[in-house]
Design an enzyme around this catalytic site. Structure first.
Site, mmCIF file in Angstrom:
data_model
loop_
_atom_site.group_PDB
_atom_site.id
_atom_site.type_symbol
_atom_site.label_atom_id
_atom_site.label_comp_id
_atom_site.label_asym_id
_atom_site.label_seq_id
_atom_site.Cartn_x
_atom_site.Cartn_y
_atom_site.Cartn_z
ATOM 1 N N GLY A 94 27.088 -49.779 22.119
ATOM 2 C CA GLY A 94 25.612 -49.904 21.997
ATOM 3 C C GLY A 94 25.218 -51.002 21.064
ATOM 4 N N ARG A 122 23.049 -46.120 29.332
ATOM 5 C CA ARG A 122 22.328 -45.760 28.245
ATOM 6 C C ARG A 122 21.046 -46.586 28.195
ATOM 7 N NH1 ARG A 122 26.203 -46.055 23.048
ATOM 8 N NH2 ARG A 122 24.302 -44.909 22.276
ATOM 9 N N ASP A 315 26.509 -40.028 13.670
ATOM 10 C CA ASP A 315 27.501 -39.934 14.478
ATOM 11 C C ASP A 315 28.801 -38.790 14.017
ATOM 12 O OD1 ASP A 315 26.731 -42.143 15.593
ATOM 13 O OD2 ASP A 315 27.602 -43.678 14.310
ATOM 14 N N LYS A 342 24.095 -40.654 23.374
ATOM 15 C CA LYS A 342 25.034 -41.451 22.537
ATOM 16 C C LYS A 342 26.331 -41.884 23.555
ATOM 17 C CE LYS A 342 23.561 -41.450 18.376
ATOM 18 N NZ LYS A 342 23.050 -42.916 17.995
ATOM 19 N N ARG A 388 34.583 -40.275 19.622
ATOM 20 C CA ARG A 388 34.390 -39.256 18.821
ATOM 21 C C ARG A 388 34.407 -37.901 19.180
ATOM 22 N NH1 ARG A 388 32.936 -42.552 14.639
ATOM 23 N NH2 ARG A 388 31.317 -44.340 15.048
HETATM 24 C C1 S3P Z 1 24.674 -47.734 14.821
HETATM 25 C C2 S3P Z 1 23.222 -47.062 14.843
HETATM 26 C C3 S3P Z 1 23.370 -45.547 15.445
HETATM 27 C C4 S3P Z 1 25.134 -45.132 15.507
HETATM 28 C C5 S3P Z 1 25.776 -45.916 15.981
HETATM 29 C C6 S3P Z 1 25.982 -47.217 15.124
HETATM 30 C C7 S3P Z 1 24.389 -49.106 14.282
HETATM 31 O O1 S3P Z 1 22.818 -45.749 16.426
HETATM 32 O O2 S3P Z 1 24.892 -43.993 16.280
HETATM 33 O O3 S3P Z 1 27.112 -45.597 16.330
HETATM 34 O O4 S3P Z 1 25.406 -49.685 13.861
HETATM 35 O O5 S3P Z 1 23.190 -49.538 13.959
HETATM 36 P P1 S3P Z 1 21.224 -45.455 16.892
HETATM 37 O O6 S3P Z 1 20.755 -46.542 16.234
HETATM 38 O O7 S3P Z 1 21.156 -45.442 18.470
HETATM 39 O O8 S3P Z 1 21.235 -44.092 16.321
#
Ligand code: S3P
Length: 429
Positions: A94, A122, A315, A342, A388
């Site tokens: 993501g 997502r 996370d 997630k 995770r």
């Molecule tokens: C991340 C932000 C978080 C986190 C992801 C990594 C990042 O996501 O859950 O594993 O590197 O900016 P969200 O921004 O969707 O909360």
């Protein structure tokens, strides 16, 4: 489909270092690629997610030499990326998809991003919508909410965006677009999410200002390549912290872990639950605070978790659920709806696994209530394709009545390829 089995442990002991921080590793490639001059990265996480980012920038003409130890990125400057000749595959990541979308919105070329079946499911509107307000032209399935995403690069204009979610991915995507926009781009968020982008942008010389509850970037300024040493990922360290806490007679020292205050919610929560955790030798690496973390097994008790600490531990909830399951009394997790979007729906996935392991879990839309038990039941559990969830259930196996097998564990390689080796090394049987 691979599975992995963990037997109960007598104790968890040793001194370890966990791999580099995933968020910082992604950003080192992104900023290194659009900076002028070379960026040398030490401690880069070689997980599949970060390799997706690395491959995307290579596909846009960036040279990255990897001697197995360090990466050397030959930065192309703000406007030096070239149009990729094929679709950019973000795999399960993501962060790759959302941040790269922000960065590509203001390029002078066309690009398409896709990912695996989980990532394609997502929500992307959270970045497409504000980027659209900046003038971006981005198309996707489901009315623009799902990948594949097609991006027609446009000239952008800075906006003042009040984000409805505390998300570093949303904030960072807009800031990266802001580097290419005319004028100023401001993002404010309801609670502070991780600020690695802000820190690294400043380190690379961007025109950036941190505000109360937000951040402001001014577009058009070139970045300059820097040397980066990536600290250990506190999200990876969390599995070993919880392992040491829940198995009696344990003690573990985890070296060189990033303790950025926007990431230390896990420490605050575990300490509030009664955990014995000490931070030793606190220092700074490339603009990020780092420490060695000493954890001793502790009798934990349930607490209520919500508010500001949620994005600071976002996370770590799957492994926190494991800790809460063996804590005395009830743990209530609330205001954590983000867990549902997630890599999988982490509320539903952990509730299903923990119930199977004999724990009473009451699910809510934005969290859950967990009533502690003495030990987990052994058996077969599902990863739901989420790294995770897989690692959390394997940690649970250390404190179970019988062996715990987790199915579909290939996903662990997205963030922590050496996890099972390291777990085997510290588990005393
Ligand atoms: C991340 C932000 C978080 C986190 C992801 C990594 C990042 O996501 O859950 O594993 O590197 O900016 P969200 O921004 O969707 O909360």
């Amino acid at each position: 489909m691979q599975s992995y089995t963990v037997a109960p442990a007598q104790s968890v002991r040793g001194e370890i270092a966990v791999p580099g921080d995933k968020s910082i590793s992604h950003r080192s490639i992104m900023l290194g690629s659009i900076a002028r001059g070379a960026t040398v990265v030490r401690g880069f996480l070689r997980g599949e997610d970060n390799i997706s980012t690395l491959n995307a920038f290579r596909a846009m003409g960036v040279t990255v030499d990897d001697d197995g130890e360090t990466l050397r990125i030959e930065g192309k400057g703000l406007h030096g990326l070239s149009e990729p000749s094929d679709v950019l595959d973000c795999g399960n990541s993501g962060t790759s998809m959302r941040l790269i979308t922000g960065l590509l919105a203001g390029q002078r070329f066309f690009s398409v991003l896709t990912g695996d079946r989980y990532l394609r499911n997502r929500p992307m509107k959270r970045v497409i919508e504000p980027l659209g307000r900046m003038g971006a032209s981005i198309f996707g399935r489901a009315g623009g909410d799902r990948a594949p995403l097609a991006i027609v690069g446009k000239s952008l204009t800075g906006i003042d965006y009040v984000s409805p979610v505390a998300s570093a991915q949303v904030k960072s995507a807009i800031m990266l677009a802001g580097l290419y926009a005319s004028g100023e781009t401001t993002v404010t968020e309801p609670h502070l999410s991780r600020d690695h982008s802000e820190r690294m942008l400043r380190y690379f010389g961007a025109d950036i200002e941190v505000l109360a509850g937000g951040v402001k970037v001014r577009g058009g300024r070139e970045l300059h390549g820097r040397d980066i040493t990536v600290p250990g990922d506190i999200s990876s360290a969390a599995f070993f912290m919880v392992a040491a806490l829940i198995v009696p007679g344990s003690e573990i020292l985890i070296r060189r872990v990033g303790i950025n205050p926007a990431r230390t919610g896990i420490l605050d929560i575990l300490i509030a639950m009664g955990a014995s955790i000490e931070l030793l030798d606190c220092r700074e690496l490339s603009g990020e605070p780092v420490a060695d973390i000493l954890v001793r097994s502790s009798r934990l008790h349930g607490i209520e978790i919500g508010g500001d600490v949620v994005p600071r531990a976002i996370d770590e909830f799957p492994v926190l659920c494991v800790a809460a399951s063996l804590a005395e009394g009830r743990t209530i997790i609330k205001e954590a709806k983000e867990l549902r979007v997630k890599e999988t729906d982490r509320i539903a996935a952990m509730a299903a696994n923990l119930r199977k392991a004999g724990v009473t879990v009451v699910e809510a839309e934005d969290g859950m209530e967990i009533s502690g038990v003495e030990r987990f039941m052994g058996g077969e559990y599902d990863s739901f394709g989420d790294h995770r969830i897989a690692m959390s259930m394997l940690v649970a196996g250390l404190a179970a009545e019988g062996d715990i097998t987790v199915n579909d564990v290939e996903c662990i390689a997205t963030s922590f390829p050496s996890f099972t080796d390291l777990l085997g090394r510290v588990a005393v049987r």
